[in-house]
Design a protein around this motif. Structure first.
Motif, short mmCIF file in Angstrom:
data_model
loop_
_atom_site.label_atom_id
_atom_site.label_comp_id
_atom_site.label_asym_id
_atom_site.label_seq_id
_atom_site.Cartn_x
_atom_site.Cartn_y
_atom_site.Cartn_z
N ALA A 141 0.78 -1.22 -0.02
CA ALA A 141 0.12 0.01 0.11
C ALA A 141 0.98 1.17 0.01
N TYR A 142 0.70 2.23 -0.65
CA TYR A 142 1.34 3.61 -0.77
C TYR A 142 0.94 4.28 0.63
N ASP A 143 -0.62 4.06 0.73
CA ASP A 143 -1.11 4.57 2.11
C ASP A 143 -1.78 3.57 2.64
N GLU B 42 -4.15 3.10 4.72
CA GLU B 42 -5.71 2.87 4.54
C GLU B 42 -6.00 2.34 3.41
N ARG B 43 -5.18 2.07 2.45
CA ARG B 43 -5.66 1.77 0.89
C ARG B 43 -4.81 0.82 0.42
N PRO B 44 -5.10 -0.53 0.56
CA PRO B 44 -4.15 -1.55 0.00
C PRO B 44 -4.30 -1.53 -1.48
N ILE B 45 -3.10 -1.73 -2.12
CA ILE B 45 -3.21 -1.69 -3.73
C ILE B 45 -2.93 -3.15 -4.06
N LEU B 46 -1.92 -3.77 -3.62
CA LEU B 46 -1.71 -5.07 -4.14
C LEU B 46 -2.08 -5.97 -2.74
N GLY C 204 -5.02 -5.75 -17.14
CA GLY C 204 -6.02 -5.47 -16.26
C GLY C 204 -6.50 -3.94 -16.38
N PRO C 205 -7.33 -3.54 -15.70
CA PRO C 205 -8.10 -2.23 -15.98
C PRO C 205 -7.17 -1.18 -15.34
N SER C 206 -7.02 -0.06 -15.62
CA SER C 206 -6.36 1.32 -14.96
C SER C 206 -6.59 1.21 -13.55
N GLY C 207 -5.73 1.34 -12.78
CA GLY C 207 -5.65 1.26 -11.43
C GLY C 207 -5.52 0.21 -10.52
N ALA C 208 -5.47 -1.15 -11.21
CA ALA C 208 -5.37 -2.39 -10.78
C ALA C 208 -4.14 -2.77 -9.89
N GLY C 209 -3.04 -1.77 -10.45
CA GLY C 209 -2.05 -2.27 -9.33
C GLY C 209 -0.70 -2.71 -10.32
N LYS C 210 -0.93 -2.72 -11.63
CA LYS C 210 0.08 -3.10 -12.51
C LYS C 210 1.45 -2.67 -12.44
N SER C 211 1.46 -1.18 -12.62
CA SER C 211 2.80 -0.46 -12.59
C SER C 211 3.29 -0.70 -10.98
N THR C 212 2.60 -0.87 -10.24
CA THR C 212 3.10 -0.95 -8.86
C THR C 212 3.76 -2.10 -8.79
N ILE C 213 3.55 -3.48 -9.48
CA ILE C 213 4.31 -4.51 -9.54
C ILE C 213 5.46 -4.29 -10.10
N SER C 214 5.61 -3.50 -11.40
CA SER C 214 7.08 -3.08 -11.58
C SER C 214 7.84 -2.29 -10.99
N ARG C 215 7.31 -1.31 -10.04
CA ARG C 215 8.01 -0.44 -9.26
C ARG C 215 8.44 -1.28 -8.03
N LEU C 216 7.76 -2.16 -7.61
CA LEU C 216 8.30 -3.03 -6.56
C LEU C 216 9.56 -3.88 -7.00
N PHE D 154 11.66 0.57 -6.50
CA PHE D 154 11.24 2.05 -6.10
C PHE D 154 10.72 2.10 -4.74
N TYR D 155 10.15 0.90 -4.59
CA TYR D 155 9.30 0.71 -3.21
C TYR D 155 9.62 -0.51 -2.63
N ASP D 156 9.54 -0.65 -1.38
CA ASP D 156 9.71 -2.15 -0.79
C ASP D 156 8.48 -2.91 -0.52
P1 ADP Z 1 -2.12 0.29 -13.26
O1 ADP Z 1 -0.69 0.31 -13.40
O2 ADP Z 1 -2.94 -1.05 -12.98
O3 ADP Z 1 -2.84 1.59 -13.72
P2 ADP Z 1 -0.82 1.37 -10.86
O4 ADP Z 1 0.04 0.46 -10.08
O5 ADP Z 1 -0.33 2.68 -11.47
O6 ADP Z 1 -2.02 0.81 -11.58
O7 ADP Z 1 -1.90 2.17 -9.38
C1 ADP Z 1 -2.61 1.44 -8.39
C2 ADP Z 1 -3.33 2.56 -7.61
O8 ADP Z 1 -2.32 3.08 -6.72
C3 ADP Z 1 -3.84 3.57 -8.50
O9 ADP Z 1 -5.14 3.74 -7.71
C4 ADP Z 1 -3.10 4.63 -8.29
O10 ADP Z 1 -3.92 5.97 -8.04
C5 ADP Z 1 -2.29 4.26 -6.94
N1 ADP Z 1 -1.07 5.10 -6.88
C6 ADP Z 1 0.07 4.89 -7.68
N2 ADP Z 1 0.95 5.44 -7.61
C7 ADP Z 1 0.93 6.07 -6.33
C8 ADP Z 1 1.84 6.88 -5.38
N3 ADP Z 1 2.84 7.16 -5.58
N4 ADP Z 1 1.02 7.26 -4.22
C9 ADP Z 1 -0.17 6.92 -3.85
N5 ADP Z 1 -1.20 6.18 -4.84
C10 ADP Z 1 -0.58 5.79 -5.94
#
Ligand code: ADP
Ligand code: ADP
Length: 229
Positions: free
Chosen positions: A12-14, A16-20, A37-49, A53-55
């Motif tokens: 979770a970035y925050d 309060e709000r789990p992403i993966l 998957g749809p926008s916002g699903a967490g796909k880019s977050t997987i690549s950043r982990l 860029f994040y742990d």
């Molecule tokens: P996708 O690649 O599937 O579109 P992301 O992994 O980019 O999804 O984002 C997943 C969720 O995390 C989105 O709701 C996005 O708004 C949120 N998010 C992405 N980056 C950050 C960040 N740096 N801080 C807080 N929330 C983020």
């Protein structure tokens, strides 16, 4: 080498709000795994982990069995070539940006990478519009041009692991098709994580994961997923 494993990864970035939410998959050495998957699903977050860029919040990510938190950032990032959706360039010439991480590359290698990524027309110029004003000689690069610079860098680096995060999203469709070929030839034999919106763009992947709201909702080959509907 180059086997990537995500083991029950949550993030979770925050808080309060789990992403993966417990993502597990394996990208075997040399294979191509796509995440759609749809926008916002967490796909880019997987690549950043994976690029650290994040742990991870919980679970772990390994490369060849080794937790990536135990590898130096230099060696982790040296092994990975990342083409992100939005490329930020270093404040130096396009050529410097392409050679970044491959300072030993010959002129011929740099020129070949530039040709394949179709940036040979502006490789000697200085991108304009970053933190430092470089003056009228600078060239303002479009999103697609910056993406092609990142692609040229990755072609030149030819690392064991590639992350292509909507890597051709900023290109027009004719250029996209040509550059897709260049990327596919770099990806051959390397572990590749492709992130895409649409299933139709990742037909050739060895396995496709469908990510929905931070969970792997489906997985299979393109044909298998089509059958499931
Ligand atoms: P996708 O690649 O599937 O579109 P992301 O992994 O980019 O999804 O984002 C997943 C969720 O995390 C989105 O709701 C996005 O708004 C949120 N998010 C992405 N980056 C950050 C960040 N740096 N801080 C807080 N929330 C983020
Ligand atoms: P190092 O670990 O040597 O400090 P970085 O982690 O800064 O290197 O960068 C590793 C890779 O991340 C680069 O090859 C480049 O693809 C990308 N990158 C990081 N920061 C930037 C940036 N500011 N502009 C362009 N690319 C960057």
């Amino acid at each position: 080498g180059g086997t990537i494993r995500f083991e029950n990864v949550s993030f979770a970035y925050d808080p309060e709000r789990p992403i993966l939410k417990g993502v597990s998959f394996e990208a075997p050495a040399g294979k191509t795994i796509a995440i759609v998957g749809p926008s916002g699903a967490g796909k880019s977050t997987i690549s950043r982990l994976l690029y650290r860029f994040y742990d991870v919040g919980s679970g772990r990510i390994t490369i060849d069995g080794q937790d990536i938190r135990r590898v130096t950032q230099e060696s982790l990032r040296g092994a990975i070539g990342m083409v992100p959706q939005d490329t930020v360039l270093f404040n130096d010439t396009v050529r410097y940006n392409v050679r970044y991480g491959r300072w030993d590359a010959s002129d011929a290698e740099v020129e070949e990478a530039a040709r394949l990524a179709q940036i040979d027309g502006f490789i000697r110029t200085m991108p304009k519009g970053y933190e430092t004003e470089v003056g009228e000689r600078g060239l303002k690069l479009s999103g697609g041009e910056k993406q092609r610079v990142a692609i040229a860098r990755t072609i030149l680096k030819a690392p064991p692991i590639l992350i292509l995060d909507e890597a051709t999203s900023a290109l027009d469709s004719a250029t996209e098709m040509e550059i897709q070929d260049a990327l596919e030839s770099v990806a051959r034999g390397r572990t590749t994580l492709v992130i895409a919106h649409r299933l139709s763009t990742v037909v050739a992947a060895d396995e496709i994961l469908v990510l929905e709201a931070g969970r792997v909702a489906e997985r299979g080959t393109h044909a298998e997923l089509l059958e499931k509907g």
